[in-house]
Design an enzyme around this catalytic site. Structure first.
Site, PDB file in Angstrom:
ATOM      1  N   ASN A   1     -11.802   1.454  -0.879  1.00 14.13           N
ATOM      2  CA  ASN A   1     -12.374   0.631  -1.964  1.00 14.13           C
ATOM      3  C   ASN A   1     -13.794   0.158  -1.677  1.00 14.13           C
ATOM      4  OD1 ASN A   1     -11.371  -1.120  -0.023  1.00 14.13           O
ATOM      5  ND2 ASN A   1     -10.687  -2.657  -1.496  1.00 14.13           N
TER       6      ASN A   1
ATOM      7  N   LYS B   1     -11.183   6.328  11.712  1.00 19.39           N
ATOM      8  CA  LYS B   1     -10.626   7.220  10.698  1.00 19.39           C
ATOM      9  C   LYS B   1     -10.821   6.580   9.332  1.00 19.39           C
ATOM     10  CE  LYS B   1      -6.831   7.344   8.703  1.00 19.39           C
ATOM     11  NZ  LYS B   1      -7.385   7.597   7.346  1.00 19.39           N
TER      12      LYS B   1
ATOM     13  N   ALA C   1     -10.671   6.424   5.011  1.00 15.08           N
ATOM     14  CA  ALA C   1      -9.660   6.800   4.013  1.00 15.08           C
ATOM     15  C   ALA C   1      -9.891   8.246   3.577  1.00 15.08           C
ATOM     16  CB  ALA C   1      -9.754   5.867   2.812  1.00 15.08           C
TER      17      ALA C   1
ATOM     18  N   SER D   1      -3.543  -1.829   3.160  1.00 17.42           N
ATOM     19  CA  SER D   1      -2.402  -2.522   2.573  1.00 17.42           C
ATOM     20  C   SER D   1      -1.590  -3.258   3.640  1.00 17.42           C
ATOM     21  CB  SER D   1      -1.512  -1.512   1.855  1.00 17.42           C
ATOM     22  OG  SER D   1      -1.076  -0.535   2.770  1.00 17.42           O
TER      23      SER D   1
ATOM     24  N   GLU E   1      -6.936  -6.728   8.251  1.00 20.98           N
ATOM     25  CA  GLU E   1      -7.447  -7.315   7.005  1.00 20.98           C
ATOM     26  C   GLU E   1      -6.649  -6.659   5.897  1.00 20.98           C
ATOM     27  OE1 GLU E   1      -8.740  -8.337   4.006  1.00 20.98           O
ATOM     28  OE2 GLU E   1     -10.498  -7.047   4.204  1.00 20.98           O
ATOM     29  N   LEU E   2      -5.676  -7.404   5.322  1.00 19.69           N
ATOM     30  CA  LEU E   2      -4.662  -6.782   4.470  1.00 19.69           C
ATOM     31  C   LEU E   2      -4.775  -7.249   3.016  1.00 19.69           C
ATOM     32  CD1 LEU E   2      -1.828  -7.159   7.152  1.00 19.69           C
ATOM     33  CD2 LEU E   2      -3.426  -5.269   6.850  1.00 19.69           C
TER      34      LEU E   2
ATOM     35  N   CYS F   1      -9.383  -6.866  -2.202  1.00 20.37           N
ATOM     36  CA  CYS F   1      -8.332  -7.726  -1.668  1.00 20.37           C
ATOM     37  C   CYS F   1      -8.587  -9.191  -2.016  1.00 20.37           C
ATOM     38  CB  CYS F   1      -8.185  -7.526  -0.171  1.00 20.37           C
ATOM     39  SG  CYS F   1      -9.758  -7.513   0.660  1.00 20.37           S
TER      40      CYS F   1
ATOM     41  N   GLU G   1       0.571  -7.793  -5.650  1.00 19.89           N
ATOM     42  CA  GLU G   1      -0.871  -7.547  -5.753  1.00 19.89           C
ATOM     43  C   GLU G   1      -1.096  -6.495  -6.848  1.00 19.89           C
ATOM     44  OE1 GLU G   1      -2.686  -5.802  -2.241  1.00 19.89           O
ATOM     45  OE2 GLU G   1      -4.521  -6.920  -2.596  1.00 19.89           O
TER      46      GLU G   1
ATOM     47  N   GLU H   1     -13.540 -11.104  10.224  1.00 15.32           N
ATOM     48  CA  GLU H   1     -14.643 -10.153  10.331  1.00 15.32           C
ATOM     49  C   GLU H   1     -15.917 -10.834   9.855  1.00 15.32           C
ATOM     50  OE1 GLU H   1     -12.912  -5.766  10.333  1.00 15.32           O
ATOM     51  OE2 GLU H   1     -12.968  -6.584   8.305  1.00 15.32           O
TER      52      GLU H   1
HETATM   53  P1  ADP Z   1      -4.527   1.461   0.010  1.00 13.52           P
HETATM   54  O1  ADP Z   1      -3.252   1.066  -0.655  1.00 13.52           O
HETATM   55  O2  ADP Z   1      -5.646   0.523  -0.180  1.00 13.52           O
HETATM   56  O3  ADP Z   1      -4.893   2.908  -0.125  1.00 13.52           O
HETATM   57  P2  ADP Z   1      -3.616   2.048   2.644  1.00 13.52           P
HETATM   58  O4  ADP Z   1      -3.136   1.007   3.568  1.00 13.52           O
HETATM   59  O5  ADP Z   1      -2.680   3.086   2.167  1.00 13.52           O
HETATM   60  O6  ADP Z   1      -4.243   1.193   1.503  1.00 13.52           O
HETATM   61  O7  ADP Z   1      -4.908   2.792   3.215  1.00 13.52           O
HETATM   62  C1  ADP Z   1      -5.884   2.190   3.999  1.00 13.52           C
HETATM   63  C2  ADP Z   1      -6.180   3.073   5.172  1.00 13.52           C
HETATM   64  O8  ADP Z   1      -4.987   3.243   5.915  1.00 13.52           O
HETATM   65  C3  ADP Z   1      -6.654   4.489   4.831  1.00 13.52           C
HETATM   66  O9  ADP Z   1      -7.622   4.900   5.775  1.00 13.52           O
HETATM   67  C4  ADP Z   1      -5.389   5.307   4.977  1.00 13.52           C
HETATM   68  O10 ADP Z   1      -5.647   6.658   5.303  1.00 13.52           O
HETATM   69  C5  ADP Z   1      -4.752   4.609   6.148  1.00 13.52           C
HETATM   70  N1  ADP Z   1      -3.308   4.810   6.269  1.00 13.52           N
HETATM   71  C6  ADP Z   1      -2.384   4.864   5.273  1.00 13.52           C
HETATM   72  N2  ADP Z   1      -1.157   5.083   5.789  1.00 13.52           N
HETATM   73  C7  ADP Z   1      -1.300   5.183   7.132  1.00 13.52           C
HETATM   74  C8  ADP Z   1      -0.411   5.381   8.239  1.00 13.52           C
HETATM   75  N3  ADP Z   1       0.893   5.529   8.065  1.00 13.52           N
HETATM   76  N4  ADP Z   1      -0.940   5.401   9.487  1.00 13.52           N
HETATM   77  C9  ADP Z   1      -2.255   5.240   9.677  1.00 13.52           C
HETATM   78  N5  ADP Z   1      -3.136   5.021   8.698  1.00 13.52           N
HETATM   79  C10 ADP Z   1      -2.681   4.988   7.434  1.00 13.52           C
END
Ligand code: ADP
Length: 475
Positions: free
Chosen positions: A145, A168, A170, A223, A244-245, A278, A379, A456
């Protein structure tokens, strides 16, 4: 991918495509990394760590400062890339690039101020010395985002502190991440100090990050569900963690507030990034005495928001990230209406000419929202303003705090005593009092409860990457 100072393909040789979320056009492709690549990147970060932490703070600061200059020099180009890859309006993307660059400068400066202290001892022959040292190799996972600023908010303090990093991004926004790493490379960051691993499937990378003994810290934005899973896995090797969730921000408008001013603020913050933030208000508690004026102004503002391609300068609403996100927003709105909420405007998917593949949802205003509706607890992460009328100002603090989340909260009042009571009583990490943008590289950002761990930005932001070491000296 960027590993050990070199641009590389995945060991598997595979890559994956990146699409513009507004029109579905393919805009690029990046290596599809796996376990082996994550391990290689961690090895590079481990090898680079001793020399990087031994550099003076002044040397590390100079590199971050050069990165800041480079990012600002290419701000327009980066903003266009972000708009194309993530969908947000180009003007909002330009603001984000500025915010992202702010972290590089702020932590370039903070690097030089990692003061320790001496503590008087009760023993005449003893001296205590407290020093701070980098935690070591950091593994970072970032969301789509805010695909540039969420990277620098982690990279800048980690590098300033003397840590090395594997990041890593998204899977839907790896091109922005690549652009950030190009800047770090050009700024003269030594090989292995920051590494980028892109992957279509985040899970194997996450497993390597959380289990690898060389990784000493996990920093994650995303998330709450994924954050909890990462924290559980990282507990086995007791890694440091910043999380940061999600959030579910209350936006409280007291009867003494100017309802028009508050509604303009609500429109400004709710529809930022199409609600995909968020800190987006999820429950707008509005006192019944000013409800009509508030709803009227908010509806007027919403009527002016145009959806479309982010590169069009008149567009304020971009697409949602994917079909599942749109389905969730639609489900929450349908549920609220079925349970008696009034739909003032919006409430439907938008089919825009030429953008049929985009997940556009009309900016929506619901009023009469009640605690039995899904939107009251879940949310939303979409362009829906949910208004909850209230009568008793004594109840409102408890109502606002009645959530598992604790990230941001907003309050509109002209009563200073009330403002203080709310600031002190709200169980949220970030409180905007008549202010819809309480964020800055200089200010600590983060949540309480299930919104996460750590902060942060600000001075706090760099301590997340430092260990405290005590020395007792007998003299
Ligand atoms: P959103 O709902 O905002 O997409 P996510 O938590 O799914 O949030 O994604 C945020 C980040 O977490 C991204 O970089 C995604 O690739 C990563 N991510 C999602 N699932 C996993 C997982 N099981 N292990 C590691 N990273 C993950």
């Amino acid at each position: 991918m960027y590993i050990n100072g070199q641009w590389q393909q995945a060991s598997s040789g595979k890559s994956f495509d990146v699409f513009n979320p507004a029109d579905g056009d393919r805009i690029g492709s990046v290596p599809d990394g796996g376990r082996e690549d994550a391990e290689r990147a961690i090895a590079a970060a481990s090898t680079a760590a001793p020399a990087w932490s031994a550099r003076t703070a002044y040397e590390r600061s100079a590199i971050l400062r050069r990165a800041w200059e480079l990012m600002l020099a290419r701000a327009d180009e980066l903003a266009r890339l972000m708009s194309t890859e993530q969908g947000k309006p180009v003007k909002a993307a330009r603001f984000e690039v500025q915010y992202a660059a702010d972290f590089l400068l702020w932590f370039a400066e903070e690097a030089k101020r990692l003061y320790g202290e001496t503590i008087p001892s009760a023993r005449a022959d003893q001296r205590f010395l407290v020093a701070h040292q980098p935690v070591g190799v950091v593994a970072a996972i970032t969301p789509w985002n805010y695909p540039v600023s969420m990277l620098t908010r982690k990279l800048a303090p980690a590098l300033a502190a003397g840590c090395t990093v594997v990041l890593k991004p998204a899977e839907s926004t790896p091109l922005c991440a690549r652009a950030v790493f190009e800047i770090l490379h050009e700024a003269g960051l030594p090989a292995g100090v920051a590494n980028l691993v892109t992957a279509a499937d985040p899970r194997p990378i996450g497993e390597v990050f959380t289990s690898h003994p060389a990784v000493r810290k996990i920093t994650f934005t995303g998330s709450t569900a994924v954050g909890k899973a990462l924290a559980r896995d990282a507990a086995a090797t007791m890694k440091r963690m910043s999380m940061e969730l999600g959030g579910h921000a209350p936006f409280i408008v007291f009867p003494d507030a100017d309802p028009e001013h508050a509604a303009k603020g609500a429109a400004g913050v709710k529809f930022l990034n199409t609600g995909q933030a968020c800190i987006s208000p999820n429950r707008m508690f509005v006192h019944r005495a000013i409800l009509d004026a508030f709803v009227h102004t908010l509806a007027q503002r919403i009527g002016k928001l145009r959806a479309g391609l982010g590169l069009d300068p008149d567009v304020a609403i971009g697409p949602l990230n994917n079909e599942a996100a749109l389905a969730k927003v639609a489900r929450q709105v349908e549920d609220a209406v079925a349970k008696g909420a009034q739909l003032v405007c919006g409430g439907e998917r938008l089919h825009l000419p030429g953008l049929e593949k985009g997940c556009f949802y009309a900016p929506t205003l619901l009023t009469g929202v009640t605690p039995d509706m899904q939107i009251y607890r879940e949310e939303t992460f979409g362009p829906v303003a949910a208004v909850i009328p209230f009568d008793d100002t004594d109840d409102i603090l408890a109502m606002a705090n009645d959530t598992d989340y604790g990230l941001a909260a907003y309050v509109y009042t002209r009563d200073i005593a009330r403002a203080f009571r709310m600031f002190e009583g709200l169980r949220f990490g970030i409180i905007g009092i008549n202010d819809i943008n309480p964020t800055s590289a200089a200010a600590p950002f983060g949540g309480m409860k299930e919104s996460g761990l750590g902060r942060e930005g600000a001075r706090e932001g760099i301590f997340e990457y430092l260990e405290t070491k005590l020395g007792g000296f007998a003299v």
